[in-house]
Enzyme design. Structure first.
Site, PDB file in Angstrom:
ATOM      1  N   THR A 100       0.868  -0.986   0.154  1.00 14.79           N
ATOM      2  CA  THR A 100       0.057  -0.052   0.181  1.00 14.79           C
ATOM      3  C   THR A 100       0.895   1.349  -0.012  1.00 14.79           C
ATOM      4  O   THR A 100       0.588   2.070  -0.796  1.00 14.79           O
ATOM      5  CB  THR A 100      -0.904  -0.080   1.249  1.00 14.79           C
ATOM      6  OG1 THR A 100      -1.688  -1.129   1.282  1.00 14.79           O
ATOM      7  CG2 THR A 100      -1.768   1.258   1.220  1.00 14.79           C
ATOM      8  N   ASN A 156      -5.311  -9.603  -7.645  1.00 17.67           N
ATOM      9  CA  ASN A 156      -5.487 -10.278  -6.418  1.00 17.67           C
ATOM     10  C   ASN A 156      -6.906 -11.039  -6.283  1.00 17.67           C
ATOM     11  O   ASN A 156      -6.995 -11.858  -5.530  1.00 17.67           O
ATOM     12  CB  ASN A 156      -5.344  -9.345  -5.230  1.00 17.67           C
ATOM     13  CG  ASN A 156      -6.004  -8.000  -5.556  1.00 17.67           C
ATOM     14  OD1 ASN A 156      -5.959  -7.532  -6.365  1.00 17.67           O
ATOM     15  ND2 ASN A 156      -6.737  -7.889  -4.305  1.00 17.67           N
ATOM     16  N   SER A 209       5.072  -6.966  -1.365  1.00 17.00           N
ATOM     17  CA  SER A 209       4.849  -6.986  -0.001  1.00 17.00           C
ATOM     18  C   SER A 209       5.011  -8.390   0.555  1.00 17.00           C
ATOM     19  O   SER A 209       4.668  -9.324   0.198  1.00 17.00           O
ATOM     20  CB  SER A 209       3.368  -6.566   0.159  1.00 17.00           C
ATOM     21  OG  SER A 209       3.211  -6.432   1.833  1.00 17.00           O
ATOM     22  N   ALA A 210       5.827  -8.494   1.884  1.00 15.86           N
ATOM     23  CA  ALA A 210       6.166  -9.692   2.206  1.00 15.86           C
ATOM     24  C   ALA A 210       5.210 -10.542   2.756  1.00 15.86           C
ATOM     25  O   ALA A 210       5.263 -11.957   2.593  1.00 15.86           O
ATOM     26  CB  ALA A 210       7.274  -9.554   3.405  1.00 15.86           C
ATOM     27  N   HIS A 211       3.961  -9.987   3.328  1.00 15.66           N
ATOM     28  CA  HIS A 211       2.999 -11.092   3.773  1.00 15.66           C
ATOM     29  C   HIS A 211       2.515 -11.907   2.744  1.00 15.66           C
ATOM     30  O   HIS A 211       1.444 -12.693   3.103  1.00 15.66           O
ATOM     31  CB  HIS A 211       2.073 -10.309   4.750  1.00 15.66           C
ATOM     32  CG  HIS A 211       1.214  -9.407   4.153  1.00 15.66           C
ATOM     33  ND1 HIS A 211      -0.077  -9.917   3.837  1.00 15.66           N
ATOM     34  CD2 HIS A 211       1.025  -8.110   3.732  1.00 15.66           C
ATOM     35  CE1 HIS A 211      -0.995  -8.786   3.342  1.00 15.66           C
ATOM     36  NE2 HIS A 211      -0.221  -7.859   3.204  1.00 15.66           N
ATOM     37  N   THR A 220      13.265   4.927  11.214  1.00 14.75           N
ATOM     38  CA  THR A 220      14.225   3.704  11.620  1.00 14.75           C
ATOM     39  C   THR A 220      13.762   2.733  10.835  1.00 14.75           C
ATOM     40  O   THR A 220      12.631   2.144  11.057  1.00 14.75           O
ATOM     41  CB  THR A 220      14.128   3.634  13.297  1.00 14.75           C
ATOM     42  OG1 THR A 220      14.556   5.061  13.725  1.00 14.75           O
ATOM     43  CG2 THR A 220      15.124   2.514  13.638  1.00 14.75           C
ATOM     44  N   CYS A 238      -9.456  -6.652   1.318  1.00 17.28           N
ATOM     45  CA  CYS A 238      -9.139  -5.392   1.541  1.00 17.28           C
ATOM     46  C   CYS A 238     -10.459  -4.541   1.025  1.00 17.28           C
ATOM     47  O   CYS A 238     -10.729  -3.575   1.346  1.00 17.28           O
ATOM     48  CB  CYS A 238      -8.029  -4.896   0.494  1.00 17.28           C
ATOM     49  SG  CYS A 238      -6.810  -5.845  -0.015  1.00 17.28           S
ATOM     50  N   GLN A 249       1.216  -9.770  -6.324  1.00 17.67           N
ATOM     51  CA  GLN A 249       0.731 -11.126  -6.379  1.00 17.67           C
ATOM     52  C   GLN A 249       1.419 -11.976  -7.259  1.00 17.67           C
ATOM     53  O   GLN A 249       1.269 -12.925  -7.523  1.00 17.67           O
ATOM     54  CB  GLN A 249      -0.651 -11.216  -6.763  1.00 17.67           C
ATOM     55  CG  GLN A 249      -1.653 -10.792  -5.708  1.00 17.67           C
ATOM     56  CD  GLN A 249      -1.956 -11.406  -4.595  1.00 17.67           C
ATOM     57  OE1 GLN A 249      -1.665 -12.627  -4.531  1.00 17.67           O
ATOM     58  NE2 GLN A 249      -2.580 -10.789  -3.668  1.00 17.67           N
TER      59      GLN A 249
HETATM   60  C1  LIG Z   1      -2.210  -7.144  -0.886  1.00 15.46           C
HETATM   61  C2  LIG Z   1      -2.146  -6.185  -1.906  1.00 15.46           C
HETATM   62  C3  LIG Z   1      -1.874  -4.936  -1.987  1.00 15.46           C
HETATM   63  C4  LIG Z   1      -1.498  -4.229  -0.321  1.00 15.46           C
HETATM   64  O1  LIG Z   1      -0.411  -4.951   0.163  1.00 15.46           O
HETATM   65  P1  LIG Z   1      -0.282  -4.433   2.007  1.00 15.46           P
HETATM   66  O2  LIG Z   1       1.413  -4.944   2.138  1.00 15.46           O
HETATM   67  O3  LIG Z   1      -1.240  -5.215   2.278  1.00 15.46           O
HETATM   68  O4  LIG Z   1      -0.598  -2.933   1.898  1.00 15.46           O
HETATM   69  C5  LIG Z   1      -1.468  -4.184  -2.767  1.00 15.46           C
HETATM   70  N1  LIG Z   1      -1.725  -4.951  -4.174  1.00 15.46           N
HETATM   71  C6  LIG Z   1      -2.147  -6.281  -4.291  1.00 15.46           C
HETATM   72  C7  LIG Z   1      -2.251  -6.797  -5.601  1.00 15.46           C
HETATM   73  C8  LIG Z   1      -2.289  -6.925  -3.141  1.00 15.46           C
HETATM   74  O5  LIG Z   1      -2.532  -8.217  -3.452  1.00 15.46           O
END
Ligand SMILES: *Cc1c(COP(=O)(O)O)cnc(C)c1O
Length: 389
Positions: free
Chosen positions: A80, A159, A207-209, A247, A334, A187
């Site tokens: 994000t 996504n 994004s890592a998660h 930081t 989301c 993705q």
């Molecule tokens: C999950 C997702 C995001 C947002 O990532 P966050 O790390 O949760 O802010 C943005 N773009 C896509 C395509 C996503 O799947």
């Protein structure tokens, strides 16, 4: 003996993935009070050097994953923030006089809402509608280019429906027209090889998660020296080459580094891809012939681990029932649970289809037993809920 299956089963990998235990292990060392808790900006003692070294290693791991230089990697709090930084950072660049952005109506909300914000600030945005299969027609992008277009922002893998856009072709058009190109690749990472040496991409978010790392850490790749003309979102101590202050979160960054290294292990990656394709085929082939089931999004240009299924003409209670056992989602997480999917709507699907669709997504920790269970469970329940109609 039959393996016991723990319920409910997690089928929502596209909203977030479990953290790989190897990633957790790598992070824990930086969460203690021994010598590794330091601030990476403390240049005067070894507490700082330890943290700095850990971040250097992670930066290398991430850079290797997408085949870029370490000085093109900027750590953020997630995709994000990366999407916001890419788009606003260029829009407000001190040498940007142009006002027009091209994006699509199926982007993640962090791109769409950033663009809506910029429209209020005097920028103009074209939101390209996809074809009915979710793919973006390259001709539409060409047609939308104006004198003052400075940026195209298009996601690679969607996504909600898993379709893959032709990023290479869009990159070529942008280069030819001297327009910056930003890609939300959140993705894509971990699903297939992402090699930026072969593509005309100026900025890329992830994004890592979404690939077995922790929440709250992401990356914006910024092509060599482009950061010099961008405006930061967060001003402060100037960490991350003055583009992103604050930081650095050592443990989070170590986590995204480790998660990147794991998918870099070639053999593992190719075997994992085969495994997920097999799971896709099991589910797809067993449910495709069930009356009133259909699939949203292109079925060929698609990642196997995201399947958007429409259950037409079932009772509302069907959804309540199956979601107790199979943890899937309506549209994307989301979109705050039951809000209608802007992606399916943009594809021109009618309201009934939009309201009857669920996203099924799986990944590294999904087992074949779980896929078989889900398949049987869906078949059984759908028959039951039609009968009652
Ligand atoms: C999950 C997702 C995001 C947002 O990532 P966050 O790390 O949760 O802010 C943005 N773009 C896509 C395509 C996503 O799947």
């Amino acid at each position: 003996m039959k393996k016991l299956i723990k319920l409910p089963i997690y089928f929502d990998y596209a909203s977030t993935t479990p953290i790989d235990p190897e990633v957790t292990q790598s992070m824990i060392q930086y969460l203690g009070n021994s010598e590794k808790f330091g601030n990476s900006s403390s240049r005067s003692h070894q507490f700082g050097w330890h943290a700095e070294e850990a971040i250097d290693i992670a930066r290398n791991q991430v850079a290797d994953l997408i085949h870029v230089n370490t000085n093109e990697i900027f750590f953020t709090s997630g995709a994000t923030e990366s999407n916001n930084l890419a788009i606003k950072g260029l829009a407000y660049s001190h040498n940007n006089k142009k006002k027009h952005i091209i994006t699509s109506s199926i982007e993640h909300k962090s791109v769409i809402n950033t663009c809506l914000f910029l429209e209020k600030k005097g920028f103009n945005v074209t939101y390209i509608k996809p074809l009915k299969n979710g793919l973006i027609d390259i001709k539409e992008i060409k047609k939308s280019i104006k004198e003052d277009t400075f940026l195209v922002s298009i996601m690679e893998v969607n996504n909600e429906i898993g379709v893959i856009q032709d990023i290479s072709a869009i990159g070529k058009i942008c280069k030819k027209n001297h327009i910056y190109f930003h890609v939300d690749a959140t993705q894509s990472i971990g699903k297939f090889t992402v090699d930026l040496r072969k593509k005309n991409i100026d900025l890329m978010s992830f994004s890592a998660h979404k690939f077995y790392g922790p929440k709250g850490v992401g990356v914006l790749y910024i092509r060599q020296n482009l950061h010099l003309i961008m405006e930061p979102l967060i001003h402060g101590g100037g960490q991350e080459k003055k583009i992103r202050s604050g930081t650095l979160a050592t443990h989070q960054i170590v986590g995204i580094g480790k998660a990147s290294e794991i998918i870099q292990k070639k053999k593992f990656f190719s075997e994992e891809k085969k495994r997920l394709k097999k799971f896709h085929d099991i589910l797809f082939n067993k449910i495709k012939n069930i009356k009133n089931i259909s699939f949203n999004g292109d079925l060929k240009l698609n990642v196997p681990s995201i399947i958007n299924i429409c259950f037409f003409d079932v009772k509302k209670t069907f959804f309540v029932e199956i979601l107790k056992t199979l943890s899937m989602s309506y549209g994307s997480a989301c979109n705050s649970s039951v809000k209608k999917s802007h992606v399916l709507k943009a594809m021109g699907l009618n309201e009934k289809i939009v309201n009857s669709s669920l996203r099924f997504s799986f990944g590294r920790f999904t087992t074949e037993e779980e896929i078989n269970y889900a398949t049987k469970f869906l078949k059984k329940n759908i028959v039951y809920f039609y009968k009652k109609n």
